[in-house]
Design an enzyme around this catalytic site. Sequence first.
Site, mmCIF file in Angstrom:
data_model
loop_
_atom_site.group_PDB
_atom_site.id
_atom_site.type_symbol
_atom_site.label_atom_id
_atom_site.label_comp_id
_atom_site.label_asym_id
_atom_site.label_seq_id
_atom_site.Cartn_x
_atom_site.Cartn_y
_atom_site.Cartn_z
ATOM 1 N N ASN A 43 65.641 21.761 7.869
ATOM 2 C CA ASN A 43 64.379 21.209 7.385
ATOM 3 C C ASN A 43 64.609 20.049 6.539
ATOM 4 O OD1 ASN A 43 65.223 23.335 5.792
ATOM 5 N ND2 ASN A 43 63.070 23.460 4.821
ATOM 6 N N GLU B 153 62.528 17.513 3.445
ATOM 7 C CA GLU B 153 61.248 17.460 2.710
ATOM 8 C C GLU B 153 61.603 16.328 1.869
ATOM 9 O OE1 GLU B 153 60.288 22.539 2.598
ATOM 10 O OE2 GLU B 153 60.821 21.048 0.721
ATOM 11 N N HIS C 86 60.711 19.805 10.394
ATOM 12 C CA HIS C 86 61.004 20.957 10.694
ATOM 13 C C HIS C 86 62.540 21.354 11.227
ATOM 14 C CE1 HIS C 86 56.630 22.517 10.099
ATOM 15 N NE2 HIS C 86 56.676 21.066 9.872
ATOM 16 N N GLU D 287 63.411 23.216 13.606
ATOM 17 C CA GLU D 287 63.378 23.030 15.108
ATOM 18 C C GLU D 287 63.271 21.733 15.694
ATOM 19 O OE1 GLU D 287 61.893 27.258 13.922
ATOM 20 O OE2 GLU D 287 61.636 25.114 13.263
ATOM 21 N N CYS E 36 57.009 28.379 13.066
ATOM 22 C CA CYS E 36 55.769 28.065 12.592
ATOM 23 C C CYS E 36 55.067 27.765 13.946
ATOM 24 C CB CYS E 36 55.221 27.328 11.741
ATOM 25 S SG CYS E 36 55.818 25.535 11.754
ATOM 26 N N CYS F 202 55.883 24.138 15.264
ATOM 27 C CA CYS F 202 57.070 24.087 16.152
ATOM 28 C C CYS F 202 57.251 24.808 17.291
ATOM 29 C CB CYS F 202 58.132 24.833 15.345
ATOM 30 S SG CYS F 202 58.690 23.863 13.548
#
Length: 352
Positions: A64, A66, A77, A79, A104, A107
Amino acid sequence: MDRPRFVIDSAEAEQMAKQSGKTVLQLLPSLVKSAQDLARPQISNYHVGAVGLGSSGRIFFGVNLEFPGLPLNQTVHAEQFLITNLSLNGEPHLKYFAVSAAPCGHCRQFLQELRGAPDVKIVITSEDEKENKINNNCNGKDQEFTPLSHLLPHRFGPDDLLEKDVPLLLEPHRNGLSFCSDLCNGKMNGEDDLKYAALDAANMSHASYSACPSGVALVDVEGKIYKGSYMESAAYNPSLPPVQAALVAYVARGGRGGYERIVGAVLVEKGDAVIKQEHTARLLLQCISPKCEFELPAVVLIGGGGSFLAAMEFHISTLYACSCQDLPSSSSCKCVVKRMSMVKLVMVDQVL
């Protein structure tokens, strides 16, 4: 310092598995922690790692990303990183993957863009043994992979919106874009590597729902180029913008360097596109790499015999591409407008 590795070739994967007394499939969960260590969660400090096995036998990492100072929906993300990593390396199929935390809904939906998505196998790992047993019901034995369909039993995806023969994510795309100047005057000189890398990314873009392909190419202080293609989702919101895809390439292939090492970027999209990547791409790049500051856009016509030379350093540019069948001209094709946002313009011949 050695550059972090995001791809393990099939021969090495087999050797690693043999040395550890496991199969390659059993090796995947044991690599998740290594993937987590490569994540860049500068807001949440929550490291997510995903490790996938492709049909070629290669192993791919996803993490991930950010970006402080930007809306949370700009996040990549793990994935999404994983699938982008497969795409960048020409891997046609994801067969299995292990991930540090349950995907989530965002994803789970994004993964539906893969051909045969319900049959892709997943295992959820955890450092916490109790949570591991609950999620996988393995009772201390080897963790069991389960079909992705178990995580999204009533799925909405490409089958609901596209014809069966339309290429999906990880499959070859030929969007037929070219620069209007190429159609009118022949291809521009070979010094425009960054521009043509972005065009190549746009032509590989998975944008079957909007018909608005786009691509981004980044260049770092060493002159290395990283490109990324826009990847759409049938549910729209989980779509991955091209600048994020290019940042995946930068992280996966550029080592541990910070984003401030990015000194140039080009975005290619159609001039008459219904959805635009330009404004959010500018916002993201300006935030993570201040050296890419830009001024208000200048409008340049690239049809009709004009030539264009511009600084390829410390700038962000947006190029509009054309998929017209006929040779475009300034009077007949809306795609011939080329907007440039940059710090310095070296020379423009025949602006209008």
